[in-house]
Design an enzyme around this catalytic site. Structure first.
Site, short mmCIF file in Angstrom:
data_model
loop_
_atom_site.label_atom_id
_atom_site.label_comp_id
_atom_site.label_asym_id
_atom_site.label_seq_id
_atom_site.Cartn_x
_atom_site.Cartn_y
_atom_site.Cartn_z
N PRO A 204 36.42 28.09 17.98
CA PRO A 204 37.00 29.41 18.25
C PRO A 204 36.12 30.22 19.20
CG PRO A 204 35.95 29.41 16.09
CD PRO A 204 35.83 28.01 16.63
N GLY A 205 36.75 30.88 20.14
CA GLY A 205 36.04 31.81 21.02
C GLY A 205 36.56 33.21 20.77
N GLY B 111 41.51 28.62 20.00
CA GLY B 111 42.82 29.08 20.42
C GLY B 111 43.53 30.06 19.52
N CYS C 188 39.42 48.56 45.67
CA CYS C 188 40.45 48.73 46.70
C CYS C 188 41.51 47.65 46.63
CB CYS C 188 39.77 48.72 48.07
SG CYS C 188 38.51 49.97 48.15
N GLU C 189 42.21 47.58 45.52
CA GLU C 189 43.33 46.66 45.34
C GLU C 189 44.30 47.32 44.38
OE1 GLU C 189 43.19 42.65 44.75
OE2 GLU C 189 41.18 42.32 45.53
N ARG D 279 41.08 40.77 32.88
CA ARG D 279 42.25 40.25 32.15
C ARG D 279 43.55 40.97 32.50
NH1 ARG D 279 42.90 40.36 27.35
NH2 ARG D 279 43.82 38.30 27.12
#
Ligand SMILES: *Cc1c(COP(=O)(O)O)cnc(C)c1O
Length: 421
Positions: free
Chosen positions: A276-277, A239, A346-347, A314
């Site tokens: 940890p990532g 985190g 297409c968004e 993200r």
């Protein structure tokens, strides 16, 4: 700190020019720096010394086998959250005794897989999971080493979608009920209590929530020991946040995080595990993309690039910011212009940045999204039948494609038209 710097006007990944990789691999692609991954892993390991410890890389942040092999060879353990991730860790050569299994919804098949293949511990998140694991372990004649993930009800002060330590979140058992549930765990056959687990959220930029959680864990350790449980390991989750902009106030350093752990928990004589990532993988990777068109709108200029929300979700999922830099270094004092940086999907959500000040860019130019190593490639999809973006690993002056871009033939071959159509 990372190893993506300009040299002689060219953005480099260590000693390899990004433009050189782009010419060989095609865009878009992810590129990771082995030196940066190594450095970040070592920072954590050094921060916890001299306490006995195991750094378990949260492989959901970046799970390519080459990256896992690199970190595993340095001594890293792995934190996995699915059977698939468990198999990745094993395939990268990481022994079971260095793999911890987290997640609220472990299935019996996943438990069986890990018990058969070897596991350091399960971080159990509920009473029904305790009962299921007890049954699976018994059926295999095995003993499952466990911690219980406690939910300390602290506010991690991070994005709501990645906060996990408040009582309204789905994670862990309430700390107020921990003693009763530990008693239940101790009474069930096939389980061996080894410690406590906690993980309060991701991208934390302040140590205070960690301190609040670790203080509660210290108290709980004493209470559980008084109840007769063996608490020899404390898994403190991951985190720790990373800087996503260069101008931002810097988040705490692993060194200070380590010092906090020693101060709050060091006296308990436990082995410390952390997961940890993002801090290991986030700033170790870039997403490189090419400008397809520069489109003049009525009141803005769109920079249409060949990466999209399916490659890096993200920004559209969390409203996250990624610095965007040109691969050719702009001359000093080059004027900037505001661009809306968008992908071809297409968004309207396929927007990486609005009114972002960038030096003048033209069709064919290469740009890099910084801090894209964590929760980038792993969250990619083939939405709009865009092939999964390839991954490249650089070490010093050489690079390798560590996941190739699938061909359209491969993509189409996965579908099946039944004979009755
Ligand atoms: C996601 C997660 C991590 C890693 O979080 P980072 O913010 O990437 O460090 C660690 N442990 C658990 C249980 C997780 O769910």
């Amino acid at each position: 700190m990372d190893h993506f710097l300009y040299r002689d006007g060219h953005l480099m990944a260590e000693d390899v020019a990004i433009s050189h990789i782009a010419a060989a691999v095609g865009t878009p692609f992810y590129v990771y720096s082995a030196a940066t991954l190594t450095r970040h892993y070592r920072l954590f390991s050094e921060a916890l010394s001299p306490l006995p410890h195991q750094v378990c890389f949260a492989i959901k942040s970046l799970s390519n086998l080459a990256v896992l092999k690199l970190l595993g060879d340095l001594g890293a353990g792995m934190d996995v959250v699915s059977g698939g991730e468990y198999l990745r860790a094993k395939a990268a050569g990481v022994p079971g005794e260095r793999i911890v299994f987290s997640g609220v919804g472990k299935t019996r098949d996943e438990m069986k897989l890990a018990l058969t293949g070897g596991i350091r511990q399960f971080n159990v998140e509920s009473e029904p999971e305790l009962r299921a694991l007890s049954e699976v372990a018994q059926s295999l004649g095995a003993t499952a080493p466990i911690t219980l993930r406690v939910n300390p009800d602290v506010d991690a002060k991070t994005h709501e979608k990645i906060a996990t330590g408040k009582k309204e979140n789905k994670f862990g058992i309430p700390i107020s009920r921990a003693r009763a549930i530990y008693a239940q765990a101790a009474s069930l056959p096939g389980l061996q209590v080894v410690g406590i687990d906690v993980h309060i959220g991701s991208q934390l930029t302040d140590l205070a929530p960690f301190e609040a959680a670790f203080t509660k864990i210290a108290e709980l350790t004493e209470a559980l020991r008084a109840d007769g449980h063996t608490i020899s390991r404390l898994d403190l989750g991951g985190g720790l946040g990373i800087p996503y902009t260069r101008s931002n106030e810097a988040p705490p350093l692993p060194f200070d995080y380590g010092a906090l752990i020693k101060r709050t928990l060091g006296h308990l004589g436990c082995e410390i595990e952390i997961e940890p990532g993002r801090l290991i993988s986030g700033n170790s990777g870039l997403l490189v993309s090419q400008v397809i068109y520069v489109k003049e709108g009525e009141d803005r200029t769109f920079l249409i690039v060949d990466a999209a929300m399916n490659d890096l979700v993200r920004p559209s999922m969390y409203g996250a910011h990624h610095d965007i830099i040109p691969v050719t270094e702009p001359a000093p004092a080059t004027p900037t212009q505001d661009y809306d940086v968008v992908g071809p999907v297409c968004e309207t959500g396929d927007t990486f940045a609005k009114a972002r000040a960038l030096p003048h860019l033209a069709e064919g130019d290469l740009v890099a999204f910084r801090s894209a190593g964590a929760y980038g490639a792993v969250m990619a999809s083939e939405y709009n039948t865009r092939p999964l973006v390839p991954e490249v690993l650089v070490q010093a002056d050489h690079f390798a494609v560590i996941r190739a871009r699938p061909s359209f033939d491969e993509i189409l071959a996965r579908d099946n038209i039944p004979e009755w159509l």
